[in-house]
Scaffold this motif. Sequence first.
Motif, PDB file in Angstrom:
ATOM      1  N   GLY B  67      34.249 -13.848 -57.580  1.00 20.48           N
ATOM      2  CA  GLY B  67      32.997 -14.511 -57.967  1.00 20.48           C
ATOM      3  C   GLY B  67      33.234 -15.975 -58.294  1.00 20.48           C
ATOM      4  O   GLY B  67      32.495 -16.864 -57.833  1.00 20.48           O
ATOM      5  N   VAL B  68      34.289 -16.237 -59.077  1.00 18.10           N
ATOM      6  CA  VAL B  68      34.618 -17.625 -59.448  1.00 18.10           C
ATOM      7  C   VAL B  68      34.986 -18.425 -58.198  1.00 18.10           C
ATOM      8  O   VAL B  68      34.540 -19.578 -58.022  1.00 18.10           O
ATOM      9  N   LEU B  69      35.777 -17.824 -57.312  1.00 23.16           N
ATOM     10  CA  LEU B  69      36.170 -18.504 -56.068  1.00 23.16           C
ATOM     11  C   LEU B  69      34.933 -18.827 -55.218  1.00 23.16           C
ATOM     12  O   LEU B  69      34.852 -19.894 -54.597  1.00 23.16           O
ATOM     13  N   THR B  70      33.981 -17.898 -55.213  1.00 28.41           N
ATOM     14  CA  THR B  70      32.770 -18.111 -54.417  1.00 28.41           C
ATOM     15  C   THR B  70      31.942 -19.258 -54.987  1.00 28.41           C
ATOM     16  O   THR B  70      31.369 -20.064 -54.231  1.00 28.41           O
ATOM     17  N   ILE B  71      31.888 -19.337 -56.325  1.00 30.81           N
ATOM     18  CA  ILE B  71      31.170 -20.463 -56.959  1.00 30.81           C
ATOM     19  C   ILE B  71      31.822 -21.779 -56.528  1.00 30.81           C
ATOM     20  O   ILE B  71      31.146 -22.730 -56.112  1.00 30.81           O
ATOM     21  N   LEU B  72      33.154 -21.802 -56.621  1.00 29.95           N
ATOM     22  CA  LEU B  72      33.892 -23.024 -56.244  1.00 29.95           C
ATOM     23  C   LEU B  72      33.632 -23.389 -54.784  1.00 29.95           C
ATOM     24  O   LEU B  72      33.387 -24.552 -54.454  1.00 29.95           O
ATOM     25  N   LEU B  73      33.668 -22.364 -53.920  1.00 27.27           N
ATOM     26  CA  LEU B  73      33.453 -22.611 -52.495  1.00 27.27           C
ATOM     27  C   LEU B  73      32.050 -23.164 -52.249  1.00 27.27           C
ATOM     28  O   LEU B  73      31.880 -24.137 -51.494  1.00 27.27           O
ATOM     29  N   ALA B  74      31.063 -22.551 -52.912  1.00 28.23           N
ATOM     30  CA  ALA B  74      29.671 -22.990 -52.723  1.00 28.23           C
ATOM     31  C   ALA B  74      29.514 -24.447 -53.164  1.00 28.23           C
ATOM     32  O   ALA B  74      28.873 -25.256 -52.476  1.00 28.23           O
ATOM     33  N   VAL B  75      30.128 -24.789 -54.301  1.00 24.92           N
ATOM     34  CA  VAL B  75      30.013 -26.161 -54.813  1.00 24.92           C
ATOM     35  C   VAL B  75      30.737 -27.139 -53.885  1.00 24.92           C
ATOM     36  O   VAL B  75      30.199 -28.206 -53.541  1.00 24.92           O
ATOM     37  N   LEU B  76      31.944 -26.777 -53.472  1.00 22.48           N
ATOM     38  CA  LEU B  76      32.716 -27.639 -52.568  1.00 22.48           C
ATOM     39  C   LEU B  76      31.958 -27.908 -51.271  1.00 22.48           C
ATOM     40  O   LEU B  76      31.926 -29.026 -50.770  1.00 22.48           O
ATOM     41  N   ILE B  77      31.359 -26.845 -50.755  1.00 23.29           N
ATOM     42  CA  ILE B  77      30.617 -26.992 -49.496  1.00 23.29           C
ATOM     43  C   ILE B  77      29.425 -27.931 -49.673  1.00 23.29           C
ATOM     44  O   ILE B  77      29.118 -28.738 -48.788  1.00 23.29           O
ATOM     45  N   GLN B  78      28.770 -27.873 -50.839  1.00 22.13           N
ATOM     46  CA  GLN B  78      27.638 -28.778 -51.074  1.00 22.13           C
ATOM     47  C   GLN B  78      28.079 -30.242 -51.006  1.00 22.13           C
ATOM     48  O   GLN B  78      27.345 -31.110 -50.571  1.00 22.13           O
ATOM     49  N   PHE B  79      29.319 -30.492 -51.471  1.00 22.39           N
ATOM     50  CA  PHE B  79      29.808 -31.870 -51.487  1.00 22.39           C
ATOM     51  C   PHE B  79      30.426 -32.297 -50.161  1.00 22.39           C
ATOM     52  O   PHE B  79      30.317 -33.451 -49.775  1.00 22.39           O
ATOM     53  N   GLN B  80      31.072 -31.378 -49.476  1.00 21.60           N
ATOM     54  CA  GLN B  80      31.870 -31.785 -48.320  1.00 21.60           C
ATOM     55  C   GLN B  80      31.202 -31.502 -46.973  1.00 21.60           C
ATOM     56  O   GLN B  80      31.691 -31.970 -45.953  1.00 21.60           O
ATOM     57  N   GLU B  81      30.157 -30.725 -46.975  1.00 23.17           N
ATOM     58  CA  GLU B  81      29.517 -30.362 -45.710  1.00 23.17           C
ATOM     59  C   GLU B  81      28.278 -31.211 -45.473  1.00 23.17           C
ATOM     60  O   GLU B  81      27.564 -31.545 -46.418  1.00 23.17           O
ATOM     61  N   ARG B  82      28.052 -31.519 -44.180  1.00 30.25           N
ATOM     62  CA  ARG B  82      26.799 -32.229 -43.895  1.00 30.25           C
ATOM     63  C   ARG B  82      25.798 -31.309 -43.214  1.00 30.25           C
ATOM     64  O   ARG B  82      24.625 -31.627 -43.097  1.00 30.25           O
TER      65      ARG B  82
END
Lengths: 295, 306
Positions: B67-82
């Motif tokens: 769950g924690v990893l998924t939160i991190l992934l979701a946040v990272l994707i918001q910043f790094q993905e276009r």
Amino acid sequence: MLSKNVRLWLGLLAVISLLSLASSCSKGGDDEGNDNSGPSEGKPYTAKGNEGTISGVVSYNGAAPENKKIDTSADPACTSKSPDLKTEEWVIKDGKLANTFVYIKDGTLADGSKISTYTFPTPGTAVTLDQNGCHYQPHVSGVMTKQQITIKNSDPTTHNIHFTPKNNPDWNQSQPNGAPTLNHTLNAAEVSPSLVQVKCNQHPWMKSYVGVLKHPFFAVTAEDGSFTIKGVPPGKYTVVAWHEGGATGTEKNMEVTVPASGAGKADFSFGANALGQPGSFQILPAIEIPLTHNH
Amino acid sequence: MSKALHRFALFVACATFFLIIAGANVTSRDAGLSTSDWPKSNGQWFPKMVGNLFWEHGHRMVATAVGVLTILLAVLIQFQERRAWVKRLAWGALGAVIAQGLLGGLTVKLSLPLIVSAAHATLAQLFFLITVSLAVFTSRSWTEAEPGPGTAEGPPLRAMCVLSLAVILTQLVLGATLRHSATWDHDLPVPLLVAHICGAAVVTLVMATTVGFVLLRHRGETYLARPAMIAASVLVVQLALGLAAYITRMRSPYDPQPLNPMIAVTVAHVAGGALVFAATIVLTLRVFSVTRAAEGYRRGLPLPVR
């Protein structure tokens, strides 16, 4: 039209509400607020003073099956308290079978009335189920509907006590070592095809069986295979002996007549082919492959 | 495209696979109700991990980590993905993992009703689908996919891949329902068992056709041939594991407790199912990627930016 965010939060709220509801349902349940006045249907039976008994012996034909060794290594507390724990499916001494639950299934009293039309008072005393040495004591017991079952934990480890009935609600409670006793009642009769199985999911080898009846005419065989059911009104009855094994256990039926102030005899025997002693391994219904029998 | 983001997405997918194995252990060992409370176990966040509580609370701990990893992934994707749709999918992953946790709690509080437990096992596979997809979408190979020599006839292969995914998912749902319908000490329900065996035949037939199509048209293209071969190979192992699981499971009601090899084989069978699913997800997404590129190529369009 609701926005996506609102719908998401509403969905989450619904799931959390369900969880809360489930939590409140699982707390206490049968422990609290139950009417313990006994069965409410039928007419109360009044003792006439001419009641008799049903007694007998349950035998086991053939070589006594060996109980299986239990691997308790998952919990050191169990290993230290019960280093040689074995299953208790077959407790046989001199060909006599213990832990068999014998009860009156149905029958007609001498005056022609059915026993199922009567009600009997629920005993005020509780039946105690103890978790001791990572197994249940007693292994097989009987209670009347709404009779209290008191659950103790005498082990230096946590158990969960899990009643897995078919006619009554499922009930599961954790009981750490040193915790106060738990109380539970079963409101519906449950003996066939199986008694209520009680198990501990924490130590999955732990099993106990509780027969639940609306009347007090039941007994569990002792180590010498004997049993006595007392206070039986004169009449003709179908008596059942149930023994665990396999998915639902094995039942044996017998017609027994109890004379006024007399004794009816009911001797049962279970054999090597009883459930729980597979001589073959079944592949779906009707296709069987022989297996070597090494336990 | 960040290589680190792709690697992290891959790590989350692997962690999800490990979580599925942990959950399979809970079911095979009948450990789901080894504590009556949730989210704590026996009233504690860190209880003594003995007996089956090791598996149940261990599963909860692994799930929390995922769950924690998924939160991190979701946040990272918001910043790094276009790509907006990848961002939405990342939030979808987070929603799925939260729902999965709540379903896990619900099934414990309700004493493992079949429908909730089967839903929990099914959502696990769907969440795995999302994490594997995110790993694919964040990969460089996804954005750089080019039409190969055999990509002219696209749509039938796409349809076969989607059909493969659908039959595998149905088979996973059947398997989950079968596993949760009877504990180790009870016989499996025959109708469900027969349905699962028939499902295996259907999956084999559909997968054989799909993999055959892929290898015929794209033999030289590792990008597509590799996941197809992996899916086919794991499926063969999975069929053998299914037979072994059946034999050991049929014997288990006579055991005094859940024992190996039943535990090991049934858990491996669940893991095998997830791996076939994952390989087919990768194959399907790559087939869509390549055939779309081919369509654009035929129309004389530049390669699309995905």
